[in-house]
Design an enzyme around this catalytic site. Structure first.
Site, PDB file in Angstrom:
ATOM      1  N   GLY A   1      81.647  89.878 109.253  1.00 28.83           N
ATOM      2  CA  GLY A   1      81.483  90.628 107.746  1.00 28.83           C
ATOM      3  C   GLY A   1      79.883  88.630 107.238  1.00 28.83           C
ATOM      4  O   GLY A   1      79.424  88.100 108.041  1.00 28.83           O
ATOM      5  N   SER A   2      80.999  89.243 105.811  1.00 24.90           N
ATOM      6  CA  SER A   2      79.817  87.993 105.434  1.00 24.90           C
ATOM      7  C   SER A   2      79.635  86.754 105.833  1.00 24.90           C
ATOM      8  O   SER A   2      79.220  85.405 105.102  1.00 24.90           O
ATOM      9  CB  SER A   2      79.738  88.118 104.200  1.00 24.90           C
ATOM     10  OG  SER A   2      80.046  89.280 103.327  1.00 24.90           O
ATOM     11  N   THR A   3      81.035  85.777 106.558  1.00 20.15           N
ATOM     12  CA  THR A   3      81.275  84.591 107.505  1.00 20.15           C
ATOM     13  C   THR A   3      79.806  84.374 108.235  1.00 20.15           C
ATOM     14  O   THR A   3      79.840  83.340 108.510  1.00 20.15           O
ATOM     15  CB  THR A   3      82.637  84.036 108.406  1.00 20.15           C
ATOM     16  OG1 THR A   3      82.465  85.635 108.972  1.00 20.15           O
ATOM     17  CG2 THR A   3      83.041  84.886 107.158  1.00 20.15           C
TER      18      THR A   3
END
Lengths: 94, 610
Positions: free
Chosen positions: B323-325
């Protein structure tokens, strides 16, 4: 001739007795040594066990709980901590 | 007298006949001394024959003796040895597993195992009752075992020393003890997934115990001895094999860091009603894994707690979409290729973008953002806009360079590779979703390692779990992935994301004394082929201190179910606690002044786009 034979017989008997004695002695000493070795192994195992038990008593979980609950300790506030430069090489502070 | 004179005429023929006749005729006693039988002469060969027989039987005896003692000596020698010569096994202990400071995480301890020799056993009802109590075994079961007819039965393995002392006081005949090694795990649940465990025969089954079994295992020795009638050893016979104890294995784990990380993780998982979670702490100067903790865990000493869901080392064996990481890597690639700079502005209004029929959304419309703000506020649209100007090949190369889709080089069973599809099969929408971490998968461990790129000014470093005494204290050499300037710029963006206006504003606030930077992640869990609308994974991956990073910490919480599920709410608090504890334990000097004031008003978090 007879005299010599008698002396030799006595010498032989003496040597036999000495042999018996030294064999006995060596067995006794060996048994002692073996017992000591056994004791060493036992103590070694005992040391390991107690060392493990000591560590069980000093786990971070237990230290943390005792410090916080029993001794009412807490981490020092970051503002109250003074950091000093370490002059020793990094290895020493490990 | 008349009979004897009459008989004389018969000569040698009738001595017996005459006697019988005389006894028949009268009851007169026989005068043996003058018996004619004794007076008669025997032929000389008879006595010689008897002498010969005696001589022959002596010869047979002599022959047998020669046979036994000179020719066929094996049998009696073997019988003699059986009675005096004994083989003894010299037990070797398994090596220890130590943490980086030499504290034992796993040790073998010899403990008494109680056996009963049923031939010798004498125990009355009262003794049996107290024995059952000491062995914590129901009385009927104990009686069952003691009343069997086998030679020796094991009653209980690995008793405590004190219990054995109590049993000895019962004075039961026929009870014996044998010393057997038992594995003790000092850190228990906290380090269980790293250390692993062994079976009853001390063979490694999981974790380091399995990976380094060859090194840890000891080889029993053996010796042959002669014992006298009192059972004392009086002589060594033949060759002796001394026991070879197993070698110790030293890990890079710091048991203190490990324990605190595990504790904080456990608290967070329980607080948010999550299914599980993991924490990884890396030392970015040496590449050492300082902690690798998972929850739920198990106690290696209690087999009943070993259920498969608990045995998994989630940080290494579970893959998920990061995801956003992943967004900081997209931003880093954009900065590397230009013409983007951290302050380049791009338009994210109206908060969604449509590619190939799919719509990608932000949590709300941000309007115009700089590249730094895209990361700080975790805007999907902004990230996609950067990604659409890149070649798929360049993105793939970046992801490969940071270790995604590659098997981690670590001595641990079951470490997974993750999934990164070859760029040739990417559709435009897939390229877009991959820029914010969907459509590829990795383990938390891989993710943590990837972030060392930012911490090491653009270098990806090899990480290790086992300490090699030869290169302790030497800084590791990394592989350059991006320029130092880019890495520093992204680090600054990570610092913004952890501060006011970011997706995890409390992180900096709660990490007293140290500057921190990191990225939140909140992903919908995949259920079959579709994304769940109610199950999430919450992440936070970051580094500290920002000016000169020492550690990378990655936190993952699986399916928090009590309302809060954003990475900034669930995983970030664990991150700030772990960072603070770890840096304190490592004696890192704070790089920020601590203000004594307490900020009473919490700053609202920037809502993350999922």
């Amino acid at each position: 001739m007879n005299k010599l034979t008698a002396i030799l017989i006595i010498a032989l008997l003496g040597s036999c007795l000495a042999l018996v004695r030294s064999a006995y002695e060596s067995r006794r000493v060996f048994a002692d040594l073996d017992r000591a070795k056994l004791e060493q192994r036992r103590l070694d195992a005992e040391f390991r066990r107690m060392d493990a038990e000591r560590q069980d008593q000093a786990t971070h979980r237990r230290v943390e709980r005792v410090a916080r609950e029993k001794l009412a300790m807490s981490n020092p506030a970051q503002g109250a901590t003074v950091f000093v430069e370490d002059v020793l090489p990094a290895e020493a502070t490990r | 007298m008349s009979a004897s004179t009459r008989n004389n005429g018969n000569g040698g023929q009738g001595g017996r006949g005459s006697t019988s006749r005389s006894t028949r005729n009268s009851v007169r006693s026989v005068d043996y001394a003058t018996s004619p039988l004794l007076a008669s002469k025997t032929p000389p060969w008879r006595s010689r024959f008897v002498v010969l027989l005696v001589f022959l039987s002596f010869l047979v005896l002599l022959g047998r003796a020669v046979h036994l003692q000179i020719i066929h000596t094996d049998f009696y020698q073997a019988e003699g040895e059986k009675r005096f010569v004994h083989k003894e096994s010299l037990p070797a202990s398994r090596g220890r597993i130590l943490d980086r400071n030499g504290l034992a995480l796993a040790t073998s301890v010899a403990m008494p195992t109680v056996q009963a020799d049923l031939k010798l056993l004498k125990a009355d009802a009262a003794q049996r009752k107290s024995l059952a109590k000491l062995l914590t075994m129901p009385l009927p079961e104990l009686n069952d075992r003691l009343d069997g007819n086998a030679g020796t039965v094991v009653l209980r393995r690995h008793l405590e020393e004190a219990v054995w002392a109590d049993i000895q006081k019962l004075d039961i005949k026929g009870l014996q003890q044998v010393r057997e090694f038992k594995r003790r795990y000092a850190e228990g649940e906290a380090a269980a997934h790293v250390v692993g465990f062994t079976d009853v025969y001390s063979k490694g089954i999981d974790g380091i115990e399995k990976a380094f079994n060859d090194q840890l295992v000891g080889h029993n020795g053996q010796r042959t001895v002669v014992r006298d009638r009192l059972g004392r050893v009086i002589e060594d016979v033949g060759e002796q094999a001394s026991p070879v104890h197993g070698n110790d294995v030293m890990l890079t784990i710091d048991s203190k860091v490990q324990f605190f990380a595990w504790q904080r993780l456990r608290d967070a998982v329980l607080l948010h009603g999550a299914q599980g979670g993991s924490v990884v702490v890396l030392d970015v100067q040496t590449g050492d894994i300082l902690a690798l903790a998972n929850y739920p865990s198990y106690d290696p000493a209690i087999r009943a707690t070993m259920k498969s869901a608990r045995l998994r080392n989630r940080a290494l064996t579970d893959i998920f979409e990061p995801g956003s990481t992943m967004k900081p890597f997209t931003a880093a690639l954009a900065l590397e290729q230009g013409p983007w700079t951290p302050s380049t502005r791009l338009e994210t209004a109206p908060g969604h973008i449509t590619i190939g029929g799919y719509t990608i959304r932000d949590s709300h419309a941000y309007g115009s953002l700089s590249v730094a703000e895209v990361i700080q506020k975790s805007s999907n649209v902004g990230t996609v806009k950067m990604a659409l100007q890149m070649q798929p090949r360049d993105m793939w190369e970046m992801y490969t360079a940071i270790g995604l889709g590659q098997k981690p080089r670590i001595d641990f069973p079951g470490a997974v590779t993750g999934r990164l599809r070859p760029f040739k099969s990417w559709r435009p929408v897939e390229q877009a979703t991959m820029s914010y971490g969907y459509g590829l998968s990795a383990s938390l461990f891989q993710l943590a390692r990837a972030y060392t790129v930012f911490a090491r000014d653009g270098e990806l470093i090899p990480v290790s779990l086992v300490r090699n005494p030869e290169n302790v204290g030497l800084p590791v050499v990394g592989q350059r992935v991006m320029s130092a300037k880019t890495a520093q710029q992204v680090r600054e963006m990570l610092r913004l994301a952890a501060g006011p206006g970011g997706t995890a504003p409390q992180v900096q606030q709660h990490t007293l004394g140290f500057s921190v930077g990191g990225k939140t992640g909140t992903t919908r869990k995949l259920e079959g082929k579709t994304y769940s609308t109610s199950k999430y994974n919450a992440f936070f991956v970051g580094l500290a201190p920002v000016s000169q990073p020492r550690i990378v910490v990655a936190v993952m919480v699986d399916h928090p179910s009590k309302g809060k599920y954003f990475g900034g709410d669930v995983a970030a608090p664990v991150f700030s606690q772990v960072v603070q504890q770890t840096l304190r334990i490592m004696n890192v000097a704070p790089d920020m002044d601590v203000k004594a004031q307490i900020n009473a008003k919490p700053v609202a978090a920037e809502q993350e786009s999922i």
